[in-house]
Motif scaffolding. Structure first.
Motif, PDB file in Angstrom:
ATOM      1  N   TYR A 124     -23.733  -4.176  56.121  1.00 55.89           N
ATOM      2  CA  TYR A 124     -24.573  -2.974  56.108  1.00 55.89           C
ATOM      3  C   TYR A 124     -25.888  -3.330  55.438  1.00 55.89           C
ATOM      4  O   TYR A 124     -25.915  -3.739  54.279  1.00 55.89           O
ATOM      5  CB  TYR A 124     -23.856  -1.860  55.340  1.00 55.89           C
ATOM      6  CG  TYR A 124     -24.575  -0.534  55.371  1.00 55.89           C
ATOM      7  CD1 TYR A 124     -24.389   0.349  56.420  1.00 55.89           C
ATOM      8  CD2 TYR A 124     -25.430  -0.151  54.351  1.00 55.89           C
ATOM      9  CE1 TYR A 124     -25.026   1.571  56.456  1.00 55.89           C
ATOM     10  CE2 TYR A 124     -26.072   1.064  54.377  1.00 55.89           C
ATOM     11  CZ  TYR A 124     -25.868   1.931  55.427  1.00 55.89           C
ATOM     12  OH  TYR A 124     -26.510   3.141  55.457  1.00 55.89           O
ATOM     13  N   GLU A 125     -26.977  -3.194  56.184  1.00 54.85           N
ATOM     14  CA  GLU A 125     -28.284  -3.528  55.632  1.00 54.85           C
ATOM     15  C   GLU A 125     -29.345  -2.627  56.246  1.00 54.85           C
ATOM     16  O   GLU A 125     -29.439  -2.509  57.465  1.00 54.85           O
ATOM     17  CB  GLU A 125     -28.609  -4.999  55.920  1.00 54.85           C
ATOM     18  CG  GLU A 125     -29.871  -5.479  55.260  1.00 54.85           C
ATOM     19  CD  GLU A 125     -30.105  -6.971  55.461  1.00 54.85           C
ATOM     20  OE1 GLU A 125     -31.180  -7.428  55.086  1.00 54.85           O
ATOM     21  OE2 GLU A 125     -29.230  -7.666  55.995  1.00 54.85           O
ATOM     22  N   HIS A 126     -30.143  -2.012  55.392  1.00 61.56           N
ATOM     23  CA  HIS A 126     -31.251  -1.151  55.809  1.00 61.56           C
ATOM     24  C   HIS A 126     -30.813  -0.059  56.783  1.00 61.56           C
ATOM     25  O   HIS A 126     -31.512   0.237  57.759  1.00 61.56           O
ATOM     26  CB  HIS A 126     -32.386  -1.976  56.427  1.00 61.56           C
ATOM     27  CG  HIS A 126     -32.919  -3.041  55.533  1.00 61.56           C
ATOM     28  ND1 HIS A 126     -33.535  -2.780  54.338  1.00 61.56           N
ATOM     29  CD2 HIS A 126     -32.905  -4.387  55.648  1.00 61.56           C
ATOM     30  CE1 HIS A 126     -33.897  -3.902  53.763  1.00 61.56           C
ATOM     31  NE2 HIS A 126     -33.515  -4.911  54.529  1.00 61.56           N
ATOM     32  N   GLY A 127     -29.650   0.528  56.560  1.00 62.14           N
ATOM     33  CA  GLY A 127     -29.186   1.626  57.386  1.00 62.14           C
ATOM     34  C   GLY A 127     -28.571   1.215  58.707  1.00 62.14           C
ATOM     35  O   GLY A 127     -28.285   2.057  59.549  1.00 62.14           O
ATOM     36  N   VAL A 128     -28.363  -0.088  58.898  1.00 64.59           N
ATOM     37  CA  VAL A 128     -27.752  -0.573  60.140  1.00 64.59           C
ATOM     38  C   VAL A 128     -26.440  -1.274  59.794  1.00 64.59           C
ATOM     39  O   VAL A 128     -26.404  -2.212  58.998  1.00 64.59           O
ATOM     40  CB  VAL A 128     -28.686  -1.544  60.894  1.00 64.59           C
ATOM     41  CG1 VAL A 128     -28.007  -2.085  62.145  1.00 64.59           C
ATOM     42  CG2 VAL A 128     -29.993  -0.856  61.251  1.00 64.59           C
ATOM     43  N   LEU A 129     -25.359  -0.781  60.387  1.00 60.96           N
ATOM     44  CA  LEU A 129     -24.041  -1.389  60.223  1.00 60.96           C
ATOM     45  C   LEU A 129     -23.846  -2.393  61.352  1.00 60.96           C
ATOM     46  O   LEU A 129     -23.949  -2.034  62.531  1.00 60.96           O
ATOM     47  CB  LEU A 129     -22.956  -0.308  60.287  1.00 60.96           C
ATOM     48  CG  LEU A 129     -21.512  -0.781  60.270  1.00 60.96           C
ATOM     49  CD1 LEU A 129     -21.165  -1.460  58.948  1.00 60.96           C
ATOM     50  CD2 LEU A 129     -20.576   0.384  60.537  1.00 60.96           C
ATOM     51  N   THR A 130     -23.595  -3.654  60.996  1.00 61.29           N
ATOM     52  CA  THR A 130     -23.372  -4.701  61.994  1.00 61.29           C
ATOM     53  C   THR A 130     -21.924  -5.148  61.917  1.00 61.29           C
ATOM     54  O   THR A 130     -21.436  -5.525  60.852  1.00 61.29           O
ATOM     55  CB  THR A 130     -24.303  -5.907  61.749  1.00 61.29           C
ATOM     56  OG1 THR A 130     -25.658  -5.457  61.769  1.00 61.29           O
ATOM     57  CG2 THR A 130     -24.109  -6.968  62.819  1.00 61.29           C
ATOM     58  N   LEU A 131     -21.234  -5.079  63.036  1.00 64.84           N
ATOM     59  CA  LEU A 131     -19.852  -5.540  63.142  1.00 64.84           C
ATOM     60  C   LEU A 131     -19.835  -6.764  64.042  1.00 64.84           C
ATOM     61  O   LEU A 131     -20.351  -6.724  65.159  1.00 64.84           O
ATOM     62  CB  LEU A 131     -18.952  -4.457  63.734  1.00 64.84           C
ATOM     63  CG  LEU A 131     -18.895  -3.136  62.976  1.00 64.84           C
ATOM     64  CD1 LEU A 131     -18.110  -2.111  63.767  1.00 64.84           C
ATOM     65  CD2 LEU A 131     -18.287  -3.338  61.614  1.00 64.84           C
ATOM     66  N   GLU A 132     -19.256  -7.857  63.547  1.00 69.94           N
ATOM     67  CA  GLU A 132     -19.135  -9.078  64.340  1.00 69.94           C
ATOM     68  C   GLU A 132     -17.668  -9.342  64.604  1.00 69.94           C
ATOM     69  O   GLU A 132     -16.875  -9.444  63.672  1.00 69.94           O
ATOM     70  CB  GLU A 132     -19.768 -10.259  63.613  1.00 69.94           C
ATOM     71  CG  GLU A 132     -21.276 -10.148  63.509  1.00 69.94           C
ATOM     72  CD  GLU A 132     -21.905 -11.373  62.883  1.00 69.94           C
ATOM     73  OE1 GLU A 132     -21.180 -12.276  62.404  1.00 69.94           O
ATOM     74  OE2 GLU A 132     -23.138 -11.429  62.866  1.00 69.94           O
ATOM     75  N   LEU A 133     -17.319  -9.434  65.869  1.00 69.73           N
ATOM     76  CA  LEU A 133     -15.946  -9.669  66.298  1.00 69.73           C
ATOM     77  C   LEU A 133     -15.892 -11.037  66.973  1.00 69.73           C
ATOM     78  O   LEU A 133     -16.364 -11.182  68.110  1.00 69.73           O
ATOM     79  CB  LEU A 133     -15.497  -8.583  67.275  1.00 69.73           C
ATOM     80  CG  LEU A 133     -15.506  -7.170  66.693  1.00 69.73           C
ATOM     81  CD1 LEU A 133     -16.765  -6.441  67.075  1.00 69.73           C
ATOM     82  CD2 LEU A 133     -14.304  -6.432  67.135  1.00 69.73           C
ATOM     83  N   PRO A 134     -15.353 -12.057  66.286  1.00 67.92           N
ATOM     84  CA  PRO A 134     -15.329 -13.392  66.876  1.00 67.92           C
ATOM     85  C   PRO A 134     -14.355 -13.473  68.051  1.00 67.92           C
ATOM     86  O   PRO A 134     -13.366 -12.760  68.106  1.00 67.92           O
ATOM     87  CB  PRO A 134     -14.872 -14.288  65.717  1.00 67.92           C
ATOM     88  CG  PRO A 134     -14.160 -13.381  64.783  1.00 67.92           C
ATOM     89  CD  PRO A 134     -14.774 -12.018  64.952  1.00 67.92           C
ATOM     90  N   LYS A 135     -14.680 -14.369  68.960  1.00 67.55           N
ATOM     91  CA  LYS A 135     -13.800 -14.584  70.106  1.00 67.55           C
ATOM     92  C   LYS A 135     -12.676 -15.525  69.710  1.00 67.55           C
ATOM     93  O   LYS A 135     -12.822 -16.364  68.822  1.00 67.55           O
ATOM     94  CB  LYS A 135     -14.587 -15.188  71.271  1.00 67.55           C
ATOM     95  CG  LYS A 135     -15.600 -14.228  71.851  1.00 67.55           C
ATOM     96  CD  LYS A 135     -16.301 -14.831  73.041  1.00 67.55           C
ATOM     97  CE  LYS A 135     -17.290 -13.844  73.624  1.00 67.55           C
ATOM     98  NZ  LYS A 135     -18.005 -14.414  74.767  1.00 67.55           N
ATOM     99  N   LYS A 136     -11.537 -15.375  70.362  1.00 69.39           N
ATOM    100  CA  LYS A 136     -10.412 -16.278  70.137  1.00 69.39           C
ATOM    101  C   LYS A 136     -10.807 -17.668  70.636  1.00 69.39           C
ATOM    102  O   LYS A 136     -11.598 -17.787  71.580  1.00 69.39           O
ATOM    103  CB  LYS A 136      -9.175 -15.787  70.888  1.00 69.39           C
ATOM    104  CG  LYS A 136      -8.623 -14.490  70.340  1.00 69.39           C
ATOM    105  CD  LYS A 136      -7.427 -14.026  71.140  1.00 69.39           C
ATOM    106  CE  LYS A 136      -6.899 -12.707  70.603  1.00 69.39           C
ATOM    107  NZ  LYS A 136      -5.795 -12.177  71.410  1.00 69.39           N
TER     108      LYS A 136
END
Length: 161
Positions: A124-136
């Protein structure tokens, strides 16, 4: 002195845009939860992108503390919930306009089977939530190297042995 052209249709267009905005709020589908009209709701915008290593979501949630955001994964469904509360102070304020949206939100996304849901990272940075979902690992692209031959035919290679 400037001359301003009178356009009676301009006011009608402004009114129509405002009514469309109001009706779109009521037409927004709920997620099975009943929400009162007083609590309001909004839908934060989301950018979804993919590269060879991961799938990422960027969700705009300014004004919401990170601890007030709930992220869950069940089977292949990613659900993000949160609430932006209307902050009122004890002093009397006379609002002329309130355009920011307040209330709770729920966003759900169906994930492909190729993602490793155990390794999700949230930032969470500057009002933006970033979700990273790695690939198998088996879903990541593999590069196959080409061996350079000697130019000899298969019969010549066997005869040389």
């Amino acid at each position: 002195m400037t001359i301003t052209r009178f356009s009676p249709l301009h006011d009608v267009a402004v009114l129509q845009n405002r009514l469309n905005s109001i009706f779109s709020d009521f037409a927004r589908p709920t997620t099975g939860e009943t929400e009162s009209l007083n609590s309001g709701s909004f839908t934060p915008p989301v950018d979804i992108y993919e590269d060879p290593q991961k799938l990422a979501l960027r969700i705009e949630v300014p004004g919401i503390r990170p601890e007030d955001v709930d992220i869950r994964v069940e089977n292949t469904t990613l659900t993000v919930r949160g609430e932006r509360k209307f902050a009122t102070e004890d002093k009397e304020e006379n609002f002329h306009r309130v355009e920011r949206r307040y209330g709770s939100f729920v966003r759900s996304f169906t994930l492909p089977q190729t993602l490793d849901t155990e390794q999700i990272k949230a930032n969470y940075e500057h009002g933006v939530l970033t979700l990273e979902l790695p690939k198998k690992p088996e879903a990541k692209p593999k590069q196959i190297k080409i061996e350079i031959g000697t130019g000899a035919s298969p019969k010549q290679v066997e005869a040389a042995k």
